[in-house]
Scaffold this motif. Sequence first.
Motif, mmCIF file in Angstrom:
data_model
loop_
_atom_site.group_PDB
_atom_site.id
_atom_site.type_symbol
_atom_site.label_atom_id
_atom_site.label_comp_id
_atom_site.label_asym_id
_atom_site.label_seq_id
_atom_site.Cartn_x
_atom_site.Cartn_y
_atom_site.Cartn_z
ATOM 1 N N MET A 134 -9.440 5.865 -4.131
ATOM 2 C CA MET A 134 -9.966 4.622 -3.548
ATOM 3 C C MET A 134 -9.291 3.419 -4.208
ATOM 4 O O MET A 134 -9.227 3.319 -5.418
ATOM 5 C CB MET A 134 -11.483 4.539 -3.737
ATOM 6 C CG MET A 134 -12.129 3.327 -3.101
ATOM 7 S SD MET A 134 -13.924 3.280 -3.319
ATOM 8 C CE MET A 134 -14.435 4.613 -2.249
ATOM 9 N N ARG A 135 -8.761 2.521 -3.383
ATOM 10 C CA ARG A 135 -8.090 1.325 -3.890
ATOM 11 C C ARG A 135 -9.100 0.263 -4.342
ATOM 12 O O ARG A 135 -10.155 0.119 -3.756
ATOM 13 C CB ARG A 135 -7.208 0.719 -2.799
ATOM 14 C CG ARG A 135 -6.259 1.706 -2.146
ATOM 15 C CD ARG A 135 -5.036 1.975 -2.998
ATOM 16 N NE ARG A 135 -4.027 2.707 -2.266
ATOM 17 C CZ ARG A 135 -2.769 2.825 -2.637
ATOM 18 N NH1 ARG A 135 -2.357 2.262 -3.743
ATOM 19 N NH2 ARG A 135 -1.907 3.507 -1.914
ATOM 20 N N ARG A 136 -8.702 -0.471 -5.384
ATOM 21 C CA ARG A 136 -9.568 -1.539 -5.896
ATOM 22 C C ARG A 136 -8.983 -2.895 -5.510
ATOM 23 O O ARG A 136 -7.823 -3.193 -5.832
ATOM 24 C CB ARG A 136 -9.684 -1.443 -7.416
ATOM 25 C CG ARG A 136 -10.501 -0.232 -7.883
ATOM 26 C CD ARG A 136 -10.376 -0.033 -9.387
ATOM 27 N NE ARG A 136 -10.752 -1.236 -10.130
ATOM 28 C CZ ARG A 136 -12.002 -1.555 -10.457
ATOM 29 N NH1 ARG A 136 -13.004 -0.752 -10.096
ATOM 30 N NH2 ARG A 136 -12.272 -2.644 -11.155
ATOM 31 N N GLN A 146 -14.435 -3.142 2.511
ATOM 32 C CA GLN A 146 -15.251 -1.981 2.161
ATOM 33 C C GLN A 146 -15.389 -1.033 3.342
ATOM 34 O O GLN A 146 -15.401 0.193 3.175
ATOM 35 C CB GLN A 146 -16.629 -2.439 1.686
ATOM 36 C CG GLN A 146 -16.625 -3.043 0.282
ATOM 37 C CD GLN A 146 -17.945 -3.689 -0.096
ATOM 38 O OE1 GLN A 146 -18.778 -3.955 0.771
ATOM 39 N NE2 GLN A 146 -18.128 -3.962 -1.381
ATOM 40 N N ASP A 195 -5.584 -3.037 -7.479
ATOM 41 C CA ASP A 195 -4.399 -2.714 -6.677
ATOM 42 C C ASP A 195 -3.968 -3.913 -5.829
ATOM 43 O O ASP A 195 -2.821 -3.951 -5.367
ATOM 44 C CB ASP A 195 -4.699 -1.529 -5.758
ATOM 45 C CG ASP A 195 -5.022 -0.268 -6.550
ATOM 46 O OD1 ASP A 195 -4.138 0.202 -7.289
ATOM 47 O OD2 ASP A 195 -6.154 0.230 -6.440
ATOM 48 N N SER A 249 -13.158 -0.394 5.355
ATOM 49 C CA SER A 249 -11.894 0.356 5.450
ATOM 50 C C SER A 249 -11.754 1.371 4.320
ATOM 51 O O SER A 249 -10.706 2.010 4.185
ATOM 52 C CB SER A 249 -10.706 -0.616 5.418
ATOM 53 O OG SER A 249 -10.741 -1.481 6.532
ATOM 54 N N GLY A 250 -12.804 1.477 3.492
ATOM 55 C CA GLY A 250 -12.797 2.495 2.447
ATOM 56 C C GLY A 250 -12.323 2.042 1.090
ATOM 57 O O GLY A 250 -12.027 2.868 0.222
ATOM 58 N N HIS A 251 -12.220 0.726 0.882
ATOM 59 C CA HIS A 251 -11.745 0.211 -0.399
ATOM 60 C C HIS A 251 -12.911 -0.197 -1.294
ATOM 61 O O HIS A 251 -13.987 -0.568 -0.804
ATOM 62 C CB HIS A 251 -10.827 -0.993 -0.183
ATOM 63 C CG HIS A 251 -9.692 -0.722 0.752
ATOM 64 N ND1 HIS A 251 -8.752 0.254 0.511
ATOM 65 C CD2 HIS A 251 -9.354 -1.290 1.955
ATOM 66 C CE1 HIS A 251 -7.881 0.269 1.508
ATOM 67 N NE2 HIS A 251 -8.228 -0.646 2.400
ATOM 68 N N ALA A 252 -12.692 -0.150 -2.599
ATOM 69 C CA ALA A 252 -13.667 -0.662 -3.563
ATOM 70 C C ALA A 252 -13.367 -2.144 -3.771
ATOM 71 O O ALA A 252 -12.222 -2.513 -4.089
ATOM 72 C CB ALA A 252 -13.559 0.089 -4.881
#
Length: 447
Positions: free
Chosen positions: A1-3, A22, A47, A24-27
């Motif tokens: 998971m990208r930050r 969020q 990231d 889209s699956g990002h932290a």
Amino acid sequence: MRRILVIDDKDLMRESLADTLQGSGHAVIACASGEEGVKAVSVNNFDLVITDLKMPKMSGIDVVKALRKIDPDVPVVVITAYATIATAVAAMKEGAFDYIQKPFKADALDVIVKKAFELVDLRRENEYLRGELKDRLSEEFVLGNSSAMAGVARLIEKAATSPATVLITGGSGTGKELVARALHFRGPRRSKPFVAVNCAALSSGVLESELFGHERGAFTSATEQRKGRFEVADGGTILLDEVSEMDDELQAKLLRVLQEKTFERVGSNTPITVDVRVVATTNRDLPRAVAEGSFREDLYYRLNVININVPPLQERLEDVEPLAMHFLKKSGSQIKLAPDALHVLMEYSWPGNVRELENIIERAVVLSSSEVITAADIASGLGGVYSSAGRLEALVRKAPLEELERFVIEERLKQLGWHQEKTAKSLSIGVRTLRDKIKKWDLKKNP
């Protein structure tokens, strides 16, 4: 998971961005000011940073400048309104990755985010590969206890910082290309391309095009313009592997490149100037080739400004053990090398040099039926070149008495099909004594 870090002083915009990312699956971590965002980057790894351009106290440009000092590798995307596009461009000059103009759709944001992550992945991969290569080069060159290889290592360290051409000589499999790579990656050109060309693998016409490039229509299959390897290596190093295989015409063109730093693509009259360090290798006797007229004398002297000769493995047998241990480690296996196997390695002449040693160890690791590589495992890989008679002679000359005894017993067991009574009788020892020795040495019948 990208930050991802989002910085925006407007609550609605900040929360909307965070929700979209969020989804889209990002932290996502969201900050309401530039100061708060900079502090977050100083204590966390991200990231990607997305920041508004116009904020009170600390603007988006100020954020970009601050982040360049804290984490220069993290990409920063600035959010701007139409009236501030010029300012957004200014932010990119300060190091921002890109900008996105308000109002924007989620799809547009997604495209920029993916582009930023591609850059992050590319940087990480590049850093990893450079680290791997640096570690490998360092590891390879600390291996070996011979004074000959210590001399090679000293020459590499001295020559690496010089722009002079280097001619690396030595037999096939001695590690000439490894020396060339060490010269490049330990010198000031390490961040620029290292380009290797095998001169022996290509015909004269193909090699000329490979080295200098060609224009569209220069020959039948030239459907588009193509850069040559010298252009690709600009600023870096080009390795001309087996340079002695070039024909007379190409030798003349290479001489011009070394003298003038210029050349023309095939099918063009326009000179191209490059800054390339040339390193060449050969397994031939070039002075003899010069005397016989098959290699240009002037080119030889241009190439041979610094000569590094890599000695054959049979002249530095003290390096066999550390090299073998290195290749075992490199295989990733926990398998070990028995003392008698090492004796076999030390007594072999190694016509294929280090490359052959690596192949033998790799083969033994794959085919060994136990957790220990035995002399039999090694000898089988050497084929008929290393016979039982040859091994016996080596053991008589150098091995301890117990090693010689073990060899004789093991060979007799093989000859008699591992029939213990017959073996004991032929050796004039008791069956119990034979069994004790089999147990002591952990001798096993190969399936």
